[in-house]
Design an enzyme around this catalytic site. Sequence first.
Site, mmCIF file in Angstrom:
data_model
loop_
_atom_site.group_PDB
_atom_site.id
_atom_site.type_symbol
_atom_site.label_atom_id
_atom_site.label_comp_id
_atom_site.label_asym_id
_atom_site.label_seq_id
_atom_site.Cartn_x
_atom_site.Cartn_y
_atom_site.Cartn_z
ATOM 1 N N CYS A 166 16.113 8.101 26.959
ATOM 2 C CA CYS A 166 15.330 6.968 27.457
ATOM 3 C C CYS A 166 16.095 6.133 28.484
ATOM 4 C CB CYS A 166 14.885 6.086 26.304
ATOM 5 S SG CYS A 166 13.670 6.879 25.226
ATOM 6 N N HIS A 198 5.771 3.241 28.628
ATOM 7 C CA HIS A 198 7.048 3.948 28.526
ATOM 8 C C HIS A 198 6.956 5.378 29.044
ATOM 9 C CE1 HIS A 198 10.968 5.025 27.359
ATOM 10 N NE2 HIS A 198 10.725 5.444 26.115
#
Length: 400
Positions: free
Chosen positions: A88, A344
Amino acid sequence: MAKGIRDKVAIIGMGCSRFGERWDAGPDDLMLEAFQECLHDAGIDKSDIQAGWMGVFFDEQSVGKSALPLSMALRLPNIPVTRVENLCATGTEALRGAVYAVAAGACDIAIAMGVEKLKDTGFGGLPERTKGTFEDLWLPQNTAPGGFAQLGAAYAARTRTDMADLKRAMAHISVKSHANGALNPKAHLRNPITEQQVLDARMVAYPLGLFDCAGVSDGAACAIVTTPEIARSLGKHNPVTVKALQLAPSNGVELAHGSWDGSYTLTTRIAAKRAYEEAGIRDPRAELSLIEVHDCFSVTELVVMEDLGLSPEGGAVRDVMDGFFDRDGKIPCQIDGGLKCFGHPIGATGLRMVYEIYLQLQGRAGERQLPDPRLGLTHNLGGLPNRNITSVAIIGRLEG
């Protein structure tokens, strides 16, 4: 001796696509959407760019393994391009490559792009069956909600926080993110919610309910960076500069050693300490104007407030409930909606965070603009609490 990159690199342009379920766009369309805004903002010609970095996590589902889609989608002038991935923290990793290249003098102007196309892969969540044998060996049958639920339970046990109080603080975080996202035209989720909705929502992995969890999105974000001298020559007075950019990956201690009790994120503490030293920050709670942290789950945002040194040990629940991190609080957090509501798309998230700080520092954030922000921080936590990569970037204006 290394002195770091403080104020050696300026951001002269940024762009971000609209995040969401972008059935209308492929990854090349999303990159182009972000790039057109970024290039116009920078006020340069595409031919001025000398190197590029592209961050994408799920390569097979998005663009493939090489960086060629960056060159081809943007029609870059046959410059070197590199694809990077760090869970991430992928978007920030692309920025790190571009920033380090400029700081080293390897090029004058570089671009960092992050992109992910996830919603039309046929998966409700992340499109994966395995990340490879290493992951399958160390993290069998593990899920992101399950891992971060354990973080919440361990935090409550160590700090002797009543679970009902923790749940209410988590609900406050989710309500805050939804309220902020409602003001953001590029956000994936723009629906305000109530605390009671959060508390009454179905359970995903105790203590995480539905509204405590961020989803995944399609989207892209990018930045063009150069030296402060070139930035000024382009008419960028008091340019936005990178004060620090630090990365700390797990080394295995959290997975296999009793020195870590599961109640905090070790790599965040390490990366933050390095970043504060590089940026010359002595008291982050007093010096930071706004922050964007990796709120993959509401409890993650709460825990990392202590890991970043913004709340005292065991004090994050009180700070959250007192509104310290609210839009009108001392250090607004996720003013754009965060992962929870902006969205996201994994490869783009780190750059999306920087995009918000950049807009805020220039007074260009529209309805969500804060009064006179000076210094911002972004935080990415890639992986699970017991095996992760943390990146911390500190962005501010170069005065004088």
